[in-house]
Enzyme design. Structure first.
Site, mmCIF file in Angstrom:
data_model
loop_
_atom_site.group_PDB
_atom_site.id
_atom_site.type_symbol
_atom_site.label_atom_id
_atom_site.label_comp_id
_atom_site.label_asym_id
_atom_site.label_seq_id
_atom_site.Cartn_x
_atom_site.Cartn_y
_atom_site.Cartn_z
ATOM 1 C CD GLU A 433 -4.425 45.795 65.438
ATOM 2 O OE1 GLU A 433 -5.265 45.443 64.580
ATOM 3 O OE2 GLU A 433 -3.376 45.172 65.669
ATOM 4 C CD GLU A 537 -1.832 42.266 68.254
ATOM 5 O OE1 GLU A 537 -1.854 41.769 67.100
ATOM 6 O OE2 GLU A 537 -2.792 42.846 68.773
#
Length: 609
Positions: A433, A537
Site C-alpha cells: 500500500e 486483503e
C-alpha cells in the site's frame, strides 16, 4: 390581366415572407422595394418593364435571405480565442534525446458544436503561422455546469460537423500543427465539463475526435494532454492516435485539487510528472502554467531528465508478455485468511494463511515460529514484510533508504533462510500500500523511485531463486498505483486490497460499496501491466447477515474472473489507532458465513467452466 397576376404573386410572396421569414419582410419594407412596386403600379408608368424589374428584385432579395436562413446556424457560435491562455512549452523529454526537439507556438481555442465556417475561418486567421503550432481545444468552451454531457455528445457525433469544418480550415495553415483536445482530464476537480469523468468515457470521446480529425487533416499531430497528476494513466487512450504527451506544471486545475499533497520543488514536480508517462513510449512536452519562471523551469527539466535517465534501467522496461496471465485458465483460486485469533485456520476451508512480519519479529524469532505453524498445517503462506520497527529505530522514517543501503541485510537473510525450509508455496509481499498519500506506514508518501529500488533490492536479495517463492507487488489499488510499478522481472502477482468500508466517514454498513464495484475500479488501474491478481486483503463491516450477502456476491465475482488467482480474508478488526475517535471497523466473520462464501465461490467457478 397581367397587373392582376403580378399583384397576386406579390401578395403571395408577401404572405410567404411574413409567415416564414418575418425579418426579411421588415427589411424589404425598410428598403421600400414593395412600396416602390406598389407606387409604380398605381401610376401605370411603364408597367410591364417596371413589374419585371420589381419582381426580379423581390425574387433576388428573397432568394438571398432564404439561402442565408438555411446556411446560417440557428444558435450563435461561441467560438473564441482564449486571450488569457499562456502555457508555453518549456521543453521536451525523450528518453534517448538530449535536446528540445522544437520551439512551439501555443494557443487555446474555445469551440462549441455549431459549424459556422465564417466564424471558424475568422478564428483561425487570428492565429499566426508557425513552424510548430500547438492548438489546445476546449470543447465546448463553457463551464462544467452548462455542458456536463460533452463526452457523450462527442462520442455520439454531435460535434462531428464542427470537428470536420475546423480541421479542414486548419489544414490550410503552413507549418506543423498539433492538436491538444480537452486537457487535464484526470485532475479530480470539475473546472471543465470533461474533467474527472469515467476514464472509458473520456478515452472514447478523445479517440473519436482524433479519428475524425485525422480523416480530414492526415498530417495533424495529436497531443494527449493530462496535467500529469496521479492517476493520469487511467485516461491513457492508447498509442494509435497519440504523437506527443503533454504535462502541465501548476495548471489551474491542479492548483484547485486537494486529493494529493502539492509538490513544491520544481525539479521533483517535473520529474514525477514525466515519470508518470513512462509506460506510454511517447515524447513528453512540459508546459508552464504557474508562477515559476521559465528559466527556473527549464533548469528543473534538465535536472529531472538527467535523474530519470540515470534510473532508466528500472523505470523503462519491456513488458513481459510471456508472464501475462492466461485468462482462459479455469483454476479455482487459492483461499486464504489473515486469522491471528485462529478462528478459521483449522476449519478445513482454507488453503493459505496470511501473516504480517516486521523486523522485530524476525530478530526475536517470532516470524520463524509463526511460519512453521502455518507449514505444519500444510497451508501455503502469504508473508507481508513490513520493513520497520527494528530494535534500533522503533518507527523508521527512512525505511526504504535503509533497505537499499543494506541496513536490514541480516534480517532479510534470516527471512529467506526461514522461507527456504518450507515445501509449501510462499507468496512474498513487501512494503504494501505504498501509493496511498498518508503516513500510516513509513514507506508511504515516499519517492516512487526510492520505493522501486527498495522493492527490487528485497525481491532480488535471495540469489538462490527459490521457485516456491512467488513475488507479490502489493499496492492498495488506489489512484496512481502504477507510478510505483517495480518491473516485470520482480513481480509474479499483483496484490490489491478490497474493503467495503474504506472511508471512516461512512457509518452505515448499507452504504458500503460492493466487492464488484471496488474490484472493477482497481483492476482497471492495473491494465498496463500483465500479471495475475491476488487479493491479499479484503473484508466487510456490518451485521452478520449483511456480511453474508456481501461475501456471496463477492464469491460470484471472484469465481467468474479467471485473472484472480487467490483471495485472503482479513478476519480481524482494523488497527484502532488509524480510526481516531471512532471504533475501528470489525471485518471478522463467523465460520458459517465463511463456509457460505467458500461454497458459493466453488459453485461460481464450476459454473464458469
Amino acid at each position: 390581366m397581367f397587373i392582376k397576376i403580378v399583384n397576386g404573386v406579390s401578395d403571395q410572396l408577401s404572405l410567404f415572407i411574413d409567415f416564414n421569414f418575418p425579418e426579411v419582410r421588415s427589411v424589404i419594407i425598410e428598403k421600400r422595394y414593395l412600396g416602390f412596386l406598389q407606387q409604380t403600379l398605381g401610376h401605370r408608368m411603364k408597367i410591364s418593364r417596371v413589374i419585371v424589374i420589381a419582381a426580379g428584385l423581390i425574387s433576388t432579395l428573397l432568394l438571398v435571405f432564404v439561402i442565408q436562413k438555411l446556411t446560417s446556424p440557428s444558435v450563435r457560435s461561441y467560438d473564441a480565442l482564449d486571450s488569457t491562455f499562456h502555457e508555453p512549452v518549456i521543453g521536451t523529454f525523450e528518453l534517448n534525446a538530449q535536446q528540445t526537439a522544437h520551439s512551439f507556438s501555443h494557443y487555446a481555442l474555445k469551440l462549441d458544436k455549431h459549424p459556422d465556417n465564417a466564424s471558424i475561418n475568422k478564428l483561425i486567421a487570428k492565429i499566426p503561422d508557425a513552424a510548430h503550432l500547438i492548438i489546445t481545444i476546449s470543447m465546448p468552451g463553457t463551464d462544467y455546469a452548462s455542458a456536463p454531457n460533452v463526452l457523450k455528445e462527442v462520442r455520439e457525433g454531435a460535434y462531428d460537423a464542427k470537428i470536420k469544418a475546423f480541421c479542414l480550415a486548419l489544414a490550410r495553415k503552413s507549418g506543423t500543427t498539433y492538436l491538444r483536445w480537452n486537457p487535464e482530464m484526470e485532475v479530480p476537480v470539475q473546472l471543465y465539463p470533461w474533467q474527472y469523468q469515467a476514464p472509458v468515457d473520456y478515452i472514447e470521446a478523445f479517440n473519436h475526435f482524433c479519428k475524425l480529425a485525422r480523416s480530414v487533416f492526415p498530417a495533424v499531430k495529436i497531443v494527449w494532454g493530462p496535467a500529469g497528476y496521479p492517476g493520469s494513466d487511467e485516461y491513457w487512450p492508447g498509442p494509435v492516435f497519440v504523437d506527443y504527451i503533454s504535462v502541465t506544471i501548476d495548471g489551474k486545475s491542479e492548483l484547485a485539487a486537494t486529493a494529493f499533497p502539492a509538490v513544491k520543488d520544481p525539479e521533483e514536480n517535473v520529474r514525477r510528472k514525466i515519470q508518470r508517462m513512462r509506460m506510454f513510449g511517447k515524447p513528453v512536452l512540459v508546459m508552464k502554467a504557474g508562477s515559476v519562471s521559465e528559466a527556473d523551469l527549464k533548469a528543473a527539466l534538465v535536472k529531472a531528465a538527467a535523474s530519470t535517465r540515470l534510473n532508466a534501467g528500472i523505470l523503462y522496461q519491456t513488458q513481459d508478455t510471456e508472464g501475462a496471465p492466461n485468462v482462459t485458465e479455469k483454476r479455482t483460486p487459492l483461499i486464504g485468511v489473515y486469522d491471528p485469533k485462529a478462528l478459521l485456520v483449522n476449519s478445513g476451508l482454507i488453503d493459505a494463511e496470511h501473516i504480517f512480519v516486521d523486523l522485530i519479529a524476525v530478530q526475536n524469532g517470532q516470524f520463524e515460529r509463526d511460519f512453521n505453524a502455518i507449514v505444519s498445517r500444510r497451508h501455503d503462506a502469504i508473508v507481508s514484510i513490513e520493513p520497520w520497527h527494528n530494535a534500533g529505530v522503533k518507527k523508521d522514517s527512512n525505511a526504504l533508504g535503509n533497505v537499499i543501503n543494506g541496513i536490514y541485510d541480516a534480517e532479510f537473510a534470516e527471512i529467506y533462510r526461514v522461507l527456504a525450509t518450507s515445501k509449501q508455496t510462499v507468496y512474498l509481499r513487501f512494503a504494501h500500500e505504498m501509493e496511498i498519500p498518508i503516513h500510516r506506514y513509513a514507506w508511504q508518501s515516499q519517492d516512487p523511485v526510492l520505493y522501486i529500488k527498495a522493492f527490487r533490492y528485497f525481491m532480488n536479495f535471495d540469489g538462490s531463486k527459490n521457485k516456491r517463492i512467488k513475488k507479490v507487488w502489493g499496492p492498495a489499488g488506489d489512484r496512481g498505483s502504477i507510478e510505483w510499478w517495480p518491473g516485470d522481472d520482480v513481480v509474479d502477482y499483483i496484490s490489491i486490497a478490497i474493503y467495503g468500508l474504506p472511508d471512516k466517514n461512512i457509518t452505515d454498513p448499507e452504504q458500503q460499496e460492493s466487492f464488484e464495484t471496488i474490484y472493477n475500479r482497481k483492476h482497471y488501474r492495473m491494465r498496463l501491466v500483465n500479471k495475475p491478481i491476488f487479493i491479499t486483503e479484503f473484508g466487510v463491516k456490518g451485521p452478520e447477515n449483511f456480511k453474508k450477502k456481501w461475501l456471496e456476491k463477492a464469491a460470484e465475482v471472484i469465481g467468474n474472473r479467471p485473472e484472480i488467482r487467490g483471495v485472503s480474508y482479513f478476519n480481524l478488526a482494523d488497527n484502532p489507532k488509524v480510526w481516531g475517535n471512532i471504533p475501528p471497523p470489525d471485518w471478522s466473520v463467523s465460520k458459517p458465513t465463511f463456509q457460505h462464501f467458500v461454497n458459493t465461490l466453488s459453485m461460481a467457478r464450476v459454473g464458469f467452466r
